[in-house]
Design an enzyme around this catalytic site. Sequence first.
Site, mmCIF file in Angstrom:
data_model
loop_
_atom_site.group_PDB
_atom_site.id
_atom_site.type_symbol
_atom_site.label_atom_id
_atom_site.label_comp_id
_atom_site.label_asym_id
_atom_site.label_seq_id
_atom_site.Cartn_x
_atom_site.Cartn_y
_atom_site.Cartn_z
ATOM 1 N N ASN A 29 0.960 -1.075 0.053
ATOM 2 C CA ASN A 29 -0.095 -0.088 0.059
ATOM 3 C C ASN A 29 0.950 1.374 -0.048
ATOM 4 O O ASN A 29 1.571 1.454 1.097
ATOM 5 C CB ASN A 29 -0.897 0.020 1.219
ATOM 6 C CG ASN A 29 -1.794 1.217 1.350
ATOM 7 O OD1 ASN A 29 -1.837 2.049 0.421
ATOM 8 N ND2 ASN A 29 -2.491 1.278 2.416
ATOM 9 N N TRP A 30 1.015 1.987 -1.007
ATOM 10 C CA TRP A 30 1.875 3.094 -1.228
ATOM 11 C C TRP A 30 1.188 4.386 -0.779
ATOM 12 O O TRP A 30 1.991 5.230 -0.455
ATOM 13 C CB TRP A 30 2.011 3.266 -2.646
ATOM 14 C CG TRP A 30 2.838 2.192 -3.478
ATOM 15 C CD1 TRP A 30 3.206 1.035 -2.881
ATOM 16 C CD2 TRP A 30 3.239 2.201 -4.891
ATOM 17 N NE1 TRP A 30 3.776 0.433 -3.753
ATOM 18 C CE2 TRP A 30 3.890 1.072 -4.989
ATOM 19 C CE3 TRP A 30 3.219 3.215 -5.772
ATOM 20 C CZ2 TRP A 30 4.390 0.722 -6.307
ATOM 21 C CZ3 TRP A 30 3.706 2.702 -7.030
ATOM 22 C CH2 TRP A 30 4.295 1.495 -7.367
ATOM 23 N N LYS A 31 0.112 4.398 -0.349
ATOM 24 C CA LYS A 31 -0.704 5.338 0.512
ATOM 25 C C LYS A 31 -0.528 6.512 -0.233
ATOM 26 O O LYS A 31 -0.459 6.624 -1.789
ATOM 27 C CB LYS A 31 -0.272 5.575 1.923
ATOM 28 C CG LYS A 31 -0.187 4.528 2.667
ATOM 29 C CD LYS A 31 -0.060 4.205 4.149
ATOM 30 C CE LYS A 31 -0.281 3.220 4.840
ATOM 31 N NZ LYS A 31 -0.260 3.427 6.282
ATOM 32 N N HIS B 166 -9.541 0.471 5.040
ATOM 33 C CA HIS B 166 -8.109 0.727 5.964
ATOM 34 C C HIS B 166 -8.586 1.599 6.840
ATOM 35 O O HIS B 166 -9.174 2.555 6.910
ATOM 36 C CB HIS B 166 -7.408 1.452 4.864
ATOM 37 C CG HIS B 166 -5.831 1.359 5.308
ATOM 38 N ND1 HIS B 166 -5.366 2.300 6.337
ATOM 39 C CD2 HIS B 166 -4.953 0.708 4.980
ATOM 40 C CE1 HIS B 166 -3.990 2.077 6.615
ATOM 41 N NE2 HIS B 166 -3.941 1.263 5.860
ATOM 42 N N GLU C 262 -6.899 4.092 8.075
ATOM 43 C CA GLU C 262 -6.939 5.615 7.750
ATOM 44 C C GLU C 262 -8.270 5.926 7.158
ATOM 45 O O GLU C 262 -8.693 7.234 7.303
ATOM 46 C CB GLU C 262 -5.750 6.009 6.873
ATOM 47 C CG GLU C 262 -4.685 5.647 7.673
ATOM 48 C CD GLU C 262 -3.403 5.472 6.749
ATOM 49 O OE1 GLU C 262 -1.920 4.856 7.101
ATOM 50 O OE2 GLU C 262 -3.396 5.389 5.364
ATOM 51 N N GLU D 165 -4.642 -5.395 10.501
ATOM 52 C CA GLU D 165 -3.870 -4.343 10.717
ATOM 53 C C GLU D 165 -4.117 -3.823 12.164
ATOM 54 O O GLU D 165 -5.057 -2.837 12.222
ATOM 55 C CB GLU D 165 -3.917 -3.213 9.445
ATOM 56 C CG GLU D 165 -3.263 -3.792 8.357
ATOM 57 C CD GLU D 165 -3.324 -2.695 7.454
ATOM 58 O OE1 GLU D 165 -2.073 -2.544 6.824
ATOM 59 O OE2 GLU D 165 -4.125 -1.848 6.955
ATOM 60 N N ILE E 255 0.429 0.463 13.002
ATOM 61 C CA ILE E 255 0.563 1.005 11.528
ATOM 62 C C ILE E 255 1.432 2.348 11.588
ATOM 63 O O ILE E 255 0.798 3.424 12.157
ATOM 64 C CB ILE E 255 -0.800 1.372 10.760
ATOM 65 C CG1 ILE E 255 -1.811 0.086 10.851
ATOM 66 C CG2 ILE E 255 -0.597 1.960 9.637
ATOM 67 C CD1 ILE E 255 -3.002 0.277 10.212
ATOM 68 N N GLY E 256 2.632 2.390 10.894
ATOM 69 C CA GLY E 256 3.426 3.381 10.699
ATOM 70 C C GLY E 256 4.182 3.998 11.854
ATOM 71 O O GLY E 256 4.611 5.019 12.114
ATOM 72 N N GLY F 72 3.302 -1.255 4.505
ATOM 73 C CA GLY F 72 3.107 0.216 4.171
ATOM 74 C C GLY F 72 4.471 0.680 3.626
ATOM 75 O O GLY F 72 4.737 0.520 2.630
ATOM 76 N N GLY F 73 5.080 1.069 4.704
ATOM 77 C CA GLY F 73 6.297 2.167 4.495
ATOM 78 C C GLY F 73 7.302 1.232 3.625
ATOM 79 O O GLY F 73 7.961 1.806 2.714
#
Length: 249
Positions: free
Chosen positions: A5-7, A91, A93, A163, A168-169, A230-231
């Site tokens: 997931n490149w967001k 998600h 977010e 998740e 997350i992050g 993610g990252g």
Amino acid sequence: MVAGNWKMNKSPTEAKLFAGLLASKIGKETVMDIVVFPPAIDIPFVVDVLKDTNIGVGVQNVHPKEKGAFTGETSLLMVKDLSVEYVLVGHSERRHIFGESDEFINEKVKAVLSAGLRPVLCVGETLEEREKGLTKNVLERQIRLGLFGLEKEDVVNTVIAYEPVWAIGTGVVATPEQAEEAMAFIRSLLGELYGMETAENVRILYGGSIKPENFDALIRLKNVDGGLVGGASLKESFIELVEIAKRYV
């Protein structure tokens, strides 16, 4: 499955270059599914670069309506025309920043399936919910409402991504024991709702600060069928994650 997931990262130029790197390194992979979820503006470029590879492309968000006065939104008709295969739905977010409800997420899941695409339904608890012992309550609500009204064949075509929001992050990753407990509960719940044969055929991914250093301990778990990254999906480390997952196919 290993999905990235490149967001809200990578311009179209950057996305094309990175997709080209993935194509050259892991584009011919056949023993597992690899999917990237670029920002909507990047998708035509990424699809073009990856069209002759085995790397799938998904979108991070859609509106359930086919068209209309929804400024800034993207419809399934639009993304389907671009040859994408998967859609992220629910998600954290989208839930916590944009206020998407379980009912709206369910509407999206149904719309994605009706369009012939595959939803990746994201579920997970916040740190406060975990500390209060509400993890299973939250997961049960999100799954029951997110999959409400679906038949067994629809559920098999849906990927579940667990998740934990607190991971997350943040750089914090769930311990293997925490991940396995939550994901075993998800599979058990799916079995209760749709039968264990169906539940065993649903892929459940783990997501939350996945890196090459911690992925091996997670991907070897019984109920972990891959990762939603993610990252680490924005760098060459994504290629390392694919190589790690291949050991357990």
